[in-house]
Write a protein that holds these residues in place. Structure first.
Motif, PDB file in Angstrom:
ATOM      1  N   PRO A  29     -16.059   1.893 -14.178  1.00  0.00           N
ATOM      2  CA  PRO A  29     -14.746   1.658 -13.843  1.00  0.00           C
ATOM      3  C   PRO A  29     -14.454   1.874 -12.065  1.00  0.00           C
ATOM      4  CG  PRO A  29     -15.055   3.829 -14.311  1.00  0.00           C
ATOM      5  CD  PRO A  29     -16.191   3.613 -14.416  1.00  0.00           C
ATOM      6  N   HIS A  30     -15.342   1.173 -11.316  1.00  0.00           N
ATOM      7  CA  HIS A  30     -15.036   1.269 -10.046  1.00  0.00           C
ATOM      8  C   HIS A  30     -13.910   0.541  -9.552  1.00  0.00           C
ATOM      9  CE1 HIS A  30     -16.960   1.658  -5.892  1.00  0.00           C
ATOM     10  NE2 HIS A  30     -16.027   0.498  -5.679  1.00  0.00           N
ATOM     11  N   VAL A  31     -13.197   1.012  -8.741  1.00  0.00           N
ATOM     12  CA  VAL A  31     -11.963   0.135  -7.917  1.00  0.00           C
ATOM     13  C   VAL A  31     -12.151  -0.223  -6.669  1.00  0.00           C
ATOM     14  CG1 VAL A  31      -9.594   0.597  -7.067  1.00  0.00           C
ATOM     15  CG2 VAL A  31     -10.253   1.506  -9.415  1.00  0.00           C
ATOM     16  N   ILE A  32     -12.323  -1.609  -6.282  1.00  0.00           N
ATOM     17  CA  ILE A  32     -12.406  -1.837  -4.896  1.00  0.00           C
ATOM     18  C   ILE A  32     -11.120  -1.629  -4.277  1.00  0.00           C
ATOM     19  CG2 ILE A  32     -12.902  -4.032  -3.381  1.00  0.00           C
ATOM     20  CD1 ILE A  32     -15.246  -3.347  -5.185  1.00  0.00           C
ATOM     21  N   ASP A  33     -10.965  -0.636  -3.418  1.00  0.00           N
ATOM     22  CA  ASP A  33      -9.936  -0.346  -2.585  1.00  0.00           C
ATOM     23  C   ASP A  33     -10.196  -0.317  -1.012  1.00  0.00           C
ATOM     24  OD1 ASP A  33      -7.771   1.110  -1.556  1.00  0.00           O
ATOM     25  OD2 ASP A  33      -8.192   2.878  -2.271  1.00  0.00           O
ATOM     26  N   ALA A  34      -9.438  -1.556  -0.574  1.00  0.00           N
ATOM     27  CA  ALA A  34      -9.801  -2.066   0.628  1.00  0.00           C
ATOM     28  C   ALA A  34      -8.636  -3.120   0.862  1.00  0.00           C
ATOM     29  CB  ALA A  34     -11.140  -2.877   0.985  1.00  0.00           C
ATOM     30  N   ARG A  66      -5.439 -10.706   0.453  1.00  0.00           N
ATOM     31  CA  ARG A  66      -4.433 -10.067   1.282  1.00  0.00           C
ATOM     32  C   ARG A  66      -3.500  -9.353   0.633  1.00  0.00           C
ATOM     33  NH1 ARG A  66      -2.800 -13.281   6.372  1.00  0.00           N
ATOM     34  NH2 ARG A  66      -2.828 -15.180   5.090  1.00  0.00           N
ATOM     35  N   LYS A  67      -2.913  -8.289   1.326  1.00  0.00           N
ATOM     36  CA  LYS A  67      -1.899  -7.552   0.693  1.00  0.00           C
ATOM     37  C   LYS A  67      -0.567  -8.296   0.769  1.00  0.00           C
ATOM     38  CE  LYS A  67       0.479  -3.060   0.704  1.00  0.00           C
ATOM     39  NZ  LYS A  67       0.355  -1.701   1.249  1.00  0.00           N
ATOM     40  N   ASN A  68      -0.644  -9.319   1.970  1.00  0.00           N
ATOM     41  CA  ASN A  68       0.820 -10.104   2.169  1.00  0.00           C
ATOM     42  C   ASN A  68       0.558 -10.847   3.437  1.00  0.00           C
ATOM     43  OD1 ASN A  68       1.442  -8.595   4.625  1.00  0.00           O
ATOM     44  ND2 ASN A  68       2.354  -6.837   3.342  1.00  0.00           N
ATOM     45  N   GLU A  69       1.244 -11.806   3.626  1.00  0.00           N
ATOM     46  CA  GLU A  69       1.245 -12.601   4.865  1.00  0.00           C
ATOM     47  C   GLU A  69       0.862 -12.102   6.130  1.00  0.00           C
ATOM     48  OE1 GLU A  69       0.643 -16.536   5.873  1.00  0.00           O
ATOM     49  OE2 GLU A  69       1.747 -16.315   3.982  1.00  0.00           O
ATOM     50  N   ALA A  70       1.462 -11.028   6.325  1.00  0.00           N
ATOM     51  CA  ALA A  70       1.436 -10.577   7.644  1.00  0.00           C
ATOM     52  C   ALA A  70       0.290  -9.748   7.999  1.00  0.00           C
ATOM     53  CB  ALA A  70       2.445  -9.528   8.014  1.00  0.00           C
ATOM     54  N   VAL A  71      -0.567  -9.356   6.946  1.00  0.00           N
ATOM     55  CA  VAL A  71      -1.906  -8.492   7.119  1.00  0.00           C
ATOM     56  C   VAL A  71      -2.844  -9.593   7.209  1.00  0.00           C
ATOM     57  CG1 VAL A  71      -3.212  -6.918   5.795  1.00  0.00           C
ATOM     58  CG2 VAL A  71      -0.934  -6.632   5.706  1.00  0.00           C
ATOM     59  N   LYS A  72      -4.151  -9.070   8.286  1.00  0.00           N
ATOM     60  CA  LYS A  72      -5.095  -9.641   8.592  1.00  0.00           C
ATOM     61  C   LYS A  72      -6.358  -9.417   7.860  1.00  0.00           C
ATOM     62  CE  LYS A  72      -2.935 -12.496  11.639  1.00  0.00           C
ATOM     63  NZ  LYS A  72      -2.748 -13.947  11.093  1.00  0.00           N
ATOM     64  N   ASP A  73      -6.364  -8.024   7.638  1.00  0.00           N
ATOM     65  CA  ASP A  73      -7.452  -7.610   6.586  1.00  0.00           C
ATOM     66  C   ASP A  73      -7.534  -8.186   5.254  1.00  0.00           C
ATOM     67  OD1 ASP A  73      -8.066  -5.963   8.815  1.00  0.00           O
ATOM     68  OD2 ASP A  73      -7.312  -3.941   7.849  1.00  0.00           O
ATOM     69  N   CYS A  74      -8.574  -8.450   4.755  1.00  0.00           N
ATOM     70  CA  CYS A  74      -8.526  -9.274   3.458  1.00  0.00           C
ATOM     71  C   CYS A  74     -10.156  -8.843   2.913  1.00  0.00           C
ATOM     72  CB  CYS A  74      -8.519 -10.696   3.628  1.00  0.00           C
ATOM     73  SG  CYS A  74      -9.937 -11.578   4.797  1.00  0.00           S
ATOM     74  N   ILE A  75      -9.993  -9.191   1.457  1.00  0.00           N
ATOM     75  CA  ILE A  75     -11.145  -9.138   0.672  1.00  0.00           C
ATOM     76  C   ILE A  75     -11.624 -10.596   0.398  1.00  0.00           C
ATOM     77  CG2 ILE A  75     -11.722  -8.489  -1.662  1.00  0.00           C
ATOM     78  CD1 ILE A  75     -10.021  -6.053  -1.514  1.00  0.00           C
ATOM     79  N   ILE A  76     -12.925 -10.887   0.120  1.00  0.00           N
ATOM     80  CA  ILE A  76     -13.389 -12.036  -0.108  1.00  0.00           C
ATOM     81  C   ILE A  76     -13.992 -12.005  -1.682  1.00  0.00           C
ATOM     82  CG2 ILE A  76     -14.919 -14.284   0.273  1.00  0.00           C
ATOM     83  CD1 ILE A  76     -12.726 -13.778   2.824  1.00  0.00           C
ATOM     84  N   ILE A  77     -13.604 -12.842  -2.198  1.00  0.00           N
ATOM     85  CA  ILE A  77     -14.118 -13.049  -3.562  1.00  0.00           C
ATOM     86  C   ILE A  77     -14.832 -14.367  -3.798  1.00  0.00           C
ATOM     87  CG2 ILE A  77     -13.844 -13.060  -6.250  1.00  0.00           C
ATOM     88  CD1 ILE A  77     -11.200 -11.541  -5.537  1.00  0.00           C
ATOM     89  N   ASP A  78     -16.349 -14.105  -3.870  1.00  0.00           N
ATOM     90  CA  ASP A  78     -17.256 -15.513  -4.037  1.00  0.00           C
ATOM     91  C   ASP A  78     -17.366 -16.150  -2.715  1.00  0.00           C
ATOM     92  OD1 ASP A  78     -18.173 -14.441  -6.399  1.00  0.00           O
ATOM     93  OD2 ASP A  78     -16.755 -15.581  -7.501  1.00  0.00           O
ATOM     94  N   THR A  79     -18.509 -16.703  -2.307  1.00  0.00           N
ATOM     95  CA  THR A  79     -18.540 -17.723  -1.079  1.00  0.00           C
ATOM     96  C   THR A  79     -19.095 -18.990  -1.586  1.00  0.00           C
ATOM     97  OG1 THR A  79     -20.695 -16.961  -0.843  1.00  0.00           O
ATOM     98  CG2 THR A  79     -18.864 -15.804   0.248  1.00  0.00           C
TER      99      THR A  79
END
Length: 210
Positions: free
Chosen positions: A115-120, A19-32
């Motif tokens: 050179p893709h950038v994951i922007d989320a 996550r961007k920081n502790e307060a943010v709920k949106d997130c990216i998952i890397i591997d499961t």
């Protein structure tokens, strides 16, 4: 950047919730990992909102949580390098058959390549193509934070195995030296298995890279 870490499945795969920081709920998952129930529980307990799941490569011990993730978060986008795309849909390619199981899932929503950038989720992760463990193996780099998610390319004191189909040790070492060891030495490395390390530590102490 807020990085939370789960160790999932019998292969003890590292799953990262970023996550961007502790307060943010949106997130990216890397591997499961092989078993994602603990991941779903963690996300729901924290009321987190995974927007994207990025897979560092297509081996079964990293991808078999995809169906459960999609079931619980239908809008999530599944991303993998284009050279590993078939590993989601073919049990012989993802090597699940070697674990005594047959795993297939729907194709990825987005095929990525350098050179893709994951922007989320307010984050930007650069895709570095680091093949050798698999043809489509990738690492993900945050330039602003000096953080690298290395998948099964680089470990603390070791590198990914290359004795499975699609593996190539020369290619793996070349990619690590050219693309990863050129990063700032203070870069924190979060691998697909085992403890974190730094680029500086691996430059001087990793026996595979001397």
């Amino acid at each position: 950047m807020k990085i939370e870490h789960l160790i999932l499945g019998s292969y003890e795969t590292n799953c990262y919730i970023v996550r961007k920081n502790e307060a943010v709920k949106d997130c990216i998952i890397i591997d499961t990992g092989l078993e994602a129930a603990a991941l779903i529980d963690f996300l729901k307990a924290g009321k987190l909102n995974p927007l994207v799941a990025v897979f560092t490569h297509g081996h079964a011990d990293h991808i078999t949580g995809i169906p459960l993730l999609r079931e619980n978060y239908p809008e999530i986008r599944i991303c993998i390098h284009k050279l590993d795309a078939k590993m989601l849909t073919r049990a012989t390619s993802n090597l699940s058959i070697l674990s005594g199981m047959i795993f297939r899932t729907k194709p990825a929503d987005l095929l990525i390549e350098e050179p893709h950038v994951i922007d989320a989720a307010g984050l930007k992760l650069e895709v570095l193509h680091t093949p050798g463990h698999t043809p489509g193996g990738i690492s993900l780099y945050s330039k602003d934070e000096k953080i690298l998610f290395s998948g099964d390319t680089l470990f603390a004191g070791s590198v990914g195995r290359t004795d499975m189909p699609g593996g190539n040790m020369q290619q793996l070492i070349q990619g690590i030296k050219e693309k990863l060891l050129s990063l700032p030495e203070e870069t924190l490395v979060y691998p697909g298995h085992g403890p974190r390390t730094t680029i500086g530590q691996e430059k001087v102490g990793n026996p595979f890279l001397q």
